[in-house]
Scaffold this active site. Structure first.
Site, PDB file in Angstrom:
ATOM      1  N   TYR A  57       3.337  -0.571  -8.617  1.00  0.00           N
ATOM      2  CA  TYR A  57       2.398  -1.678  -8.807  1.00  0.00           C
ATOM      3  C   TYR A  57       1.327  -1.655  -7.721  1.00  0.00           C
ATOM      4  O   TYR A  57       0.141  -1.872  -7.980  1.00  0.00           O
ATOM      5  CB  TYR A  57       3.130  -3.016  -8.790  1.00  0.00           C
ATOM      6  CG  TYR A  57       2.192  -4.199  -8.803  1.00  0.00           C
ATOM      7  CD1 TYR A  57       1.527  -4.570  -9.967  1.00  0.00           C
ATOM      8  CD2 TYR A  57       1.930  -4.925  -7.643  1.00  0.00           C
ATOM      9  CE1 TYR A  57       0.637  -5.636  -9.978  1.00  0.00           C
ATOM     10  CE2 TYR A  57       1.047  -5.990  -7.644  1.00  0.00           C
ATOM     11  CZ  TYR A  57       0.408  -6.346  -8.813  1.00  0.00           C
ATOM     12  OH  TYR A  57      -0.481  -7.388  -8.819  1.00  0.00           O
ATOM     13  N   SER A 139      -3.561 -15.169  -2.510  1.00  0.00           N
ATOM     14  CA  SER A 139      -3.954 -15.020  -3.910  1.00  0.00           C
ATOM     15  C   SER A 139      -3.393 -16.139  -4.777  1.00  0.00           C
ATOM     16  O   SER A 139      -2.309 -16.671  -4.514  1.00  0.00           O
ATOM     17  CB  SER A 139      -3.447 -13.676  -4.444  1.00  0.00           C
ATOM     18  OG  SER A 139      -3.624 -13.582  -5.849  1.00  0.00           O
ATOM     19  N   TYR A 163      -8.529 -17.485  -9.170  1.00  0.00           N
ATOM     20  CA  TYR A 163      -8.861 -17.041 -10.521  1.00  0.00           C
ATOM     21  C   TYR A 163      -9.126 -18.294 -11.348  1.00  0.00           C
ATOM     22  O   TYR A 163      -8.449 -19.316 -11.177  1.00  0.00           O
ATOM     23  CB  TYR A 163      -7.697 -16.284 -11.157  1.00  0.00           C
ATOM     24  CG  TYR A 163      -7.416 -14.918 -10.586  1.00  0.00           C
ATOM     25  CD1 TYR A 163      -8.284 -13.857 -10.799  1.00  0.00           C
ATOM     26  CD2 TYR A 163      -6.252 -14.678  -9.853  1.00  0.00           C
ATOM     27  CE1 TYR A 163      -7.998 -12.592 -10.299  1.00  0.00           C
ATOM     28  CE2 TYR A 163      -5.959 -13.424  -9.350  1.00  0.00           C
ATOM     29  CZ  TYR A 163      -6.841 -12.376  -9.571  1.00  0.00           C
ATOM     30  OH  TYR A 163      -6.560 -11.132  -9.079  1.00  0.00           O
ATOM     31  N   THR A 189     -12.539 -14.664  -7.628  1.00  0.00           N
ATOM     32  CA  THR A 189     -12.510 -13.331  -8.231  1.00  0.00           C
ATOM     33  C   THR A 189     -13.054 -13.397  -9.647  1.00  0.00           C
ATOM     34  O   THR A 189     -12.570 -14.176 -10.474  1.00  0.00           O
ATOM     35  CB  THR A 189     -11.082 -12.764  -8.227  1.00  0.00           C
ATOM     36  OG1 THR A 189     -10.655 -12.617  -6.867  1.00  0.00           O
ATOM     37  CG2 THR A 189     -11.026 -11.412  -8.909  1.00  0.00           C
ATOM     38  N   ARG A 198      -2.792  -1.161 -16.740  1.00  0.00           N
ATOM     39  CA  ARG A 198      -2.133  -0.439 -15.657  1.00  0.00           C
ATOM     40  C   ARG A 198      -0.902   0.267 -16.241  1.00  0.00           C
ATOM     41  O   ARG A 198       0.160  -0.333 -16.444  1.00  0.00           O
ATOM     42  CB  ARG A 198      -1.772  -1.393 -14.535  1.00  0.00           C
ATOM     43  CG  ARG A 198      -3.028  -2.091 -14.003  1.00  0.00           C
ATOM     44  CD  ARG A 198      -2.753  -3.153 -12.975  1.00  0.00           C
ATOM     45  NE  ARG A 198      -3.942  -3.995 -12.778  1.00  0.00           N
ATOM     46  CZ  ARG A 198      -3.974  -5.058 -12.015  1.00  0.00           C
ATOM     47  NH1 ARG A 198      -2.884  -5.435 -11.350  1.00  0.00           N
ATOM     48  NH2 ARG A 198      -5.086  -5.765 -11.902  1.00  0.00           N
ATOM     49  N   LYS A 279     -15.845 -12.475  -5.383  1.00  0.00           N
ATOM     50  CA  LYS A 279     -15.189 -11.167  -5.239  1.00  0.00           C
ATOM     51  C   LYS A 279     -15.204 -10.402  -6.562  1.00  0.00           C
ATOM     52  O   LYS A 279     -14.854 -10.951  -7.604  1.00  0.00           O
ATOM     53  CB  LYS A 279     -13.746 -11.370  -4.770  1.00  0.00           C
ATOM     54  CG  LYS A 279     -12.979 -10.081  -4.514  1.00  0.00           C
ATOM     55  CD  LYS A 279     -11.607 -10.388  -3.946  1.00  0.00           C
ATOM     56  CE  LYS A 279     -10.816  -9.126  -3.632  1.00  0.00           C
ATOM     57  NZ  LYS A 279     -10.419  -8.400  -4.857  1.00  0.00           N
ATOM     58  N   HIS A 303     -11.646  -4.011  -7.478  1.00  0.00           N
ATOM     59  CA  HIS A 303     -10.264  -4.490  -7.582  1.00  0.00           C
ATOM     60  C   HIS A 303      -9.296  -3.327  -7.307  1.00  0.00           C
ATOM     61  O   HIS A 303      -8.228  -3.224  -7.899  1.00  0.00           O
ATOM     62  CB  HIS A 303     -10.008  -5.071  -8.976  1.00  0.00           C
ATOM     63  CG  HIS A 303      -9.050  -6.224  -8.980  1.00  0.00           C
ATOM     64  ND1 HIS A 303      -9.440  -7.525  -9.198  1.00  0.00           N
ATOM     65  CD2 HIS A 303      -7.703  -6.285  -8.804  1.00  0.00           C
ATOM     66  CE1 HIS A 303      -8.389  -8.322  -9.175  1.00  0.00           C
ATOM     67  NE2 HIS A 303      -7.321  -7.589  -8.923  1.00  0.00           N
ATOM     68  N   ASP A 334     -14.439  -4.077  -0.151  1.00  0.00           N
ATOM     69  CA  ASP A 334     -13.018  -3.994  -0.490  1.00  0.00           C
ATOM     70  C   ASP A 334     -12.845  -2.838  -1.469  1.00  0.00           C
ATOM     71  O   ASP A 334     -13.694  -2.637  -2.334  1.00  0.00           O
ATOM     72  CB  ASP A 334     -12.586  -5.322  -1.132  1.00  0.00           C
ATOM     73  CG  ASP A 334     -11.231  -5.244  -1.823  1.00  0.00           C
ATOM     74  OD1 ASP A 334     -10.226  -5.489  -1.152  1.00  0.00           O
ATOM     75  OD2 ASP A 334     -11.196  -4.957  -3.036  1.00  0.00           O
ATOM     76  N   GLY A 336     -10.134   0.918  -1.444  1.00  0.00           N
ATOM     77  CA  GLY A 336      -9.964   2.279  -0.941  1.00  0.00           C
ATOM     78  C   GLY A 336      -9.848   2.439   0.553  1.00  0.00           C
ATOM     79  O   GLY A 336      -9.791   3.566   1.056  1.00  0.00           O
ATOM     80  N   ILE A 337      -9.800   1.339   1.312  1.00  0.00           N
ATOM     81  CA  ILE A 337      -9.736   1.434   2.777  1.00  0.00           C
ATOM     82  C   ILE A 337      -8.327   1.841   3.220  1.00  0.00           C
ATOM     83  O   ILE A 337      -7.357   1.152   2.933  1.00  0.00           O
ATOM     84  CB  ILE A 337     -10.106   0.094   3.435  1.00  0.00           C
ATOM     85  CG1 ILE A 337     -11.542  -0.298   3.097  1.00  0.00           C
ATOM     86  CG2 ILE A 337      -9.885   0.159   4.947  1.00  0.00           C
ATOM     87  CD1 ILE A 337     -12.598   0.517   3.783  1.00  0.00           C
ATOM     88  N   MET A 338      -8.228   2.977   3.918  1.00  0.00           N
ATOM     89  CA  MET A 338      -6.934   3.464   4.386  1.00  0.00           C
ATOM     90  C   MET A 338      -6.948   3.873   5.860  1.00  0.00           C
ATOM     91  O   MET A 338      -5.924   4.346   6.353  1.00  0.00           O
ATOM     92  CB  MET A 338      -6.485   4.670   3.543  1.00  0.00           C
ATOM     93  CG  MET A 338      -6.116   4.322   2.123  1.00  0.00           C
ATOM     94  SD  MET A 338      -4.592   3.345   2.045  1.00  0.00           S
ATOM     95  CE  MET A 338      -4.810   2.553   0.449  1.00  0.00           C
ATOM     96  N   GLY A 357      -6.116  -4.122   1.274  1.00  0.00           N
ATOM     97  CA  GLY A 357      -5.113  -4.553   0.315  1.00  0.00           C
ATOM     98  C   GLY A 357      -3.931  -3.605   0.270  1.00  0.00           C
ATOM     99  O   GLY A 357      -2.847  -3.904   0.764  1.00  0.00           O
ATOM    100  N   ARG A 358      -4.137  -2.420  -0.318  1.00  0.00           N
ATOM    101  CA  ARG A 358      -3.028  -1.465  -0.413  1.00  0.00           C
ATOM    102  C   ARG A 358      -2.468  -1.109   0.957  1.00  0.00           C
ATOM    103  O   ARG A 358      -1.247  -1.022   1.133  1.00  0.00           O
ATOM    104  CB  ARG A 358      -3.492  -0.184  -1.118  1.00  0.00           C
ATOM    105  CG  ARG A 358      -3.538  -0.268  -2.635  1.00  0.00           C
ATOM    106  CD  ARG A 358      -3.718   1.118  -3.226  1.00  0.00           C
ATOM    107  NE  ARG A 358      -3.788   1.064  -4.675  1.00  0.00           N
ATOM    108  CZ  ARG A 358      -4.912   0.948  -5.371  1.00  0.00           C
ATOM    109  NH1 ARG A 358      -6.080   0.857  -4.730  1.00  0.00           N
ATOM    110  NH2 ARG A 358      -4.893   0.928  -6.686  1.00  0.00           N
TER     111      ARG A 358
END
Length: 416
Positions: A57, A139, A163, A189, A198, A279, A303, A334, A336-338, A357-358
């Site tokens: 997820y 959230s 939301y 959002t 997904r 967002k 997202h 926001d 893809g930031i790693m 996020g991730r």
């Protein structure tokens, strides 16, 4: 004739100094996390320790995951242009965002299903953010309530992500509760009128609460700590939703309003007295319109590639959005930031702030509160290294000329 090596027996005193061993630690979580050199290492730990539906997820995205993959690829293709002999004993990582200060130029993004990833969930994220001096965003799909996160975050900055539901009166109630409990920013959002497709979640049968099947029982055998925590703590539910059973797609499509439009945003603006940030904006024209309606900023985001696959990468759109509204409103990045290098790239391209996020969830899954601390620590250390090697003493000094992007080279070829 080359000189030959002269050999002798090792000096016992020198040998003794080499034979130094770390004391074994009974704190296995700390020992595990200390070996993680970057977020990728934390992801590997998280994958080993978290059931497949929960890990996928977080790790997955929409359809073929093209957008999520491209987001990472574009960061990796960017190149820094440093200056030398610009050293300074001081280094300033602080920034101002959404009417307040942040000790670092990044905060924790709103995430759903969070206690499904690790039993400590939002409690870990909010308390870690407070100690680090950065904002934490809760959230609507969170597994702790507005009130519970206010308690966990204490004196820290907290934002609430909204939301729009079909039941607008329920949304209005959430807005009032957030205001009453010290949330200083509302993130609305707008890229989720319906749930994205997904496929990993569909194949894994991802749902709340999880069902015990032969597959999950086998999975549990390899991850006893996760299941022990899950079975011995309070049930995982969506704290802000009236319905808390089903797949994410079922919940989103039954409760969210697919007819969300600019009039709804104006209505939300009329209810919320604090800072309002929209967002999920990728189109500069949309950014212009939401700012004209009273938004204080936008989050340029896909997202995480989890909604519309093959949508344009937000990193490509960042500069265009900044060019449209940058002098009038704040722009947050926001997706893809790693790494600290990724943060520096987004800031150099014009972002005022970044959300993770991730990366945050990988740390959470790897080690609860301590894992979130480790993510923040790693990103901070990486950012410090990048700034030092670029010849800068503040994140505010990051400028466009410090980064060459893949599309720069494409433009140069077109001009020739």
């Amino acid at each position: 004739m080359p000189r030959r090596l002269t050999r002798s027996l090792p000096n016992p005193a020198e040998l003794k100094n080499l034979l130094v061993f770390d004391k074994p630690s009974l704190d296995r979580r700390a020992a595990r996390l200390s070996k993680a050199a970057d977020v990728s290492d934390l992801r590997a730990i998280a994958k080993r320790r978290t059931p497949k539906p929960a890990f996928d997820y977080v790790d997955g995205a929409a359809r073929e995951e093209v957008t999520a993959t491209e987001s990472r690829s574009l960061f990796q293709q960017c190149r820094f242009v440093p200056s030398v002999l610009c050293g300074s004993p001081e280094l300033d990582l602080t920034t101002d965002i959404s009417g307040g200060s942040s000790a670092l130029p990044f905060g924790i993004a709103p995430t759903g299903f969070t206690r499904f990833m690790h039993a400590e969930g939002e409690d870990a994220g909010a308390s870690a953010a407070t100690d680090a001096g950065i904002p934490f965003a809760l959230s609507t799909m969170g597994t702790r309530s507005i009130e519970e996160v206010a308690e966990s975050s204490g004196s820290g900055r907290r934002w609430f992500q909204l939301y729009l539901w079909k039941d607008h009166s329920a949304c209005a109630e959430l807005i009032k509760r957030a205001e009453a409990h010290g949330y200083d920013t509302l993130l609305v959002t707008v890229d989720t009128p319906v749930a994205g497709e997904r496929l990993r979640d569909t194949r894994n049968g991802m749902r709340i609460p999880p069902r015990l099947t032969p597959g999950t029982v086998v999975d549990a055998a390899w991850r006893p700590e996760w299941w022990f925590n899950f079975l011995t703590t309070d049930p995982v539910t969506f704290a802000s939703l009236t319905s808390t059973t089903g797949t994410l797609g079922e919940l989103v499509n039954s409760m969210f309003d697919p007819a969300l439009d600019f009039d709804d945003l104006a209505w939300i603006r009329s209810l919320w007295p604090g800072k309002l940030i929209v967002k999920g904006v990728l189109n500069p024209a949309d950014a212009r319109r939401v700012v004209d309606l009273g938004a204080d900023g936008v989050v340029v985001s896909s997202h995480g590639g989890r909604q519309l696959d093959r949508v344009v990468s937000p990193l490509r759109q960042l500069e265009e959005v900044v060019a449209e509204i940058g002098d009038e409103a704040e722009v947050i990045y926001d997706s893809g930031i790693m790494s600290g290098a990724d943060i520096a790239i987004a800031l150099a391209l014009g972002a005022d702030f970044v959300l993770i996020g991730r990366a945050y969830l990988y740390g959470l899954m790897a080690g609860g509160r301590e894992g979130v601390d480790r993510v923040i620590e790693l990103l901070r250390a990486e950012l410090v290294t990048v700034l030092r090697l670029l010849g800068l003493n503040s994140v505010k000094q990051l400028q466009r000329h410090h980064v060459i992007t893949p599309w720069d080279e494409h433009k140069q070829r077109q001009e020739v």
